[in-house]
Design an enzyme around this catalytic site. Structure first.
Site, short mmCIF file in Angstrom:
data_model
loop_
_atom_site.label_atom_id
_atom_site.label_comp_id
_atom_site.label_asym_id
_atom_site.label_seq_id
_atom_site.Cartn_x
_atom_site.Cartn_y
_atom_site.Cartn_z
N GLU A 1 -33.85 11.80 -0.74
CA GLU A 1 -32.46 12.21 -0.92
C GLU A 1 -32.15 12.52 -2.39
OE1 GLU A 1 -29.49 9.19 -0.12
OE2 GLU A 1 -28.19 10.69 0.78
N SER B 1 -46.89 17.00 -12.98
CA SER B 1 -48.00 16.51 -12.18
C SER B 1 -47.66 15.22 -11.47
CB SER B 1 -49.22 16.28 -13.09
OG SER B 1 -50.28 15.71 -12.34
N ARG C 1 -34.14 7.59 0.98
CA ARG C 1 -33.30 7.62 -0.23
C ARG C 1 -34.03 8.28 -1.39
NH1 ARG C 1 -28.65 7.65 1.92
NH2 ARG C 1 -28.00 5.72 2.84
#
Length: 169
Positions: free
Chosen positions: A113, A136, A110
């Site tokens: 995703e 960063s 997830r």
């Protein structure tokens, strides 16, 4: 915010031709008009009543445009509404054209995703706000918070990374 360009003074995000072939037809149309009018995603978002990342996601085919979004984009960018409606702009997004998703663990999947669905939109908005560079993951902090409201329990993840401009050489 200025009516054209970015409020940060950095150039607007334009379509990278390396990914153009993997994006829906409306992406090239929208980006060409965005470039011609020199509009930032901030300005576009304000005009269509969406968040910056959501507006950018429409351009990349990572978010579905509503009929109202199409109407407002048509007016703002001087693109015939019928031309936009002939594309996939109001269809279900085909997310993930830019990368593969190898994670198998559901929570990690997830998190990937999120990047898969909105990565290019985040990149475009970040470049408009900070210039050419990266956030960063070394000079970096994150916080996970729990929030509750009448709609349920929410996970809030804050990512904070130092902006690292690319060196000119």
């Amino acid at each position: 915010m200025s009516s054209s360009g970015t409020s940060s003074g950095f150039p607007i995000a334009v379509l990278n031709q390396d990914i153009a072939a993997r994006l829906p037809a409306h992406s090239s149309i929208l980006f060409a008009a965005k470039k011609q009018k020199n509009l930032s995603f901030e300005a576009i978002a304000e005009a269509i009543g969406r968040d910056e990342v959501a507006a950018a996601a429409i351009f990349y085919g990572q978010a579905q445009a509503s009929p109202e979004d199409v109407k407002k984009l048509s007016e703002l960018l001087a693109i015939p509404e019928t031309q936009l409606l002939e594309t996939e702009i109001t269809g279900y997004p085909d997310r993930g054209r830019q990368m593969e998703m190898p994670p198998k663990e559901p929570l990690v999947y997830r998190l990937y995703e999120i990047v898969q669905n909105y990565g290019y939109a985040y990149k475009a908005v970040m470049n408009e706000k900070f210039g050419d560079g990266i956030m960063s993951a070394i000079s970096f902090s994150t916080k996970v918070e729990r929030e509750e409201d009448d709609k349920g329990v929410w996970c809030k993840i804050t990512l904070r990374g130092k902006w690292l401009p690319f060196s000119r050489f």
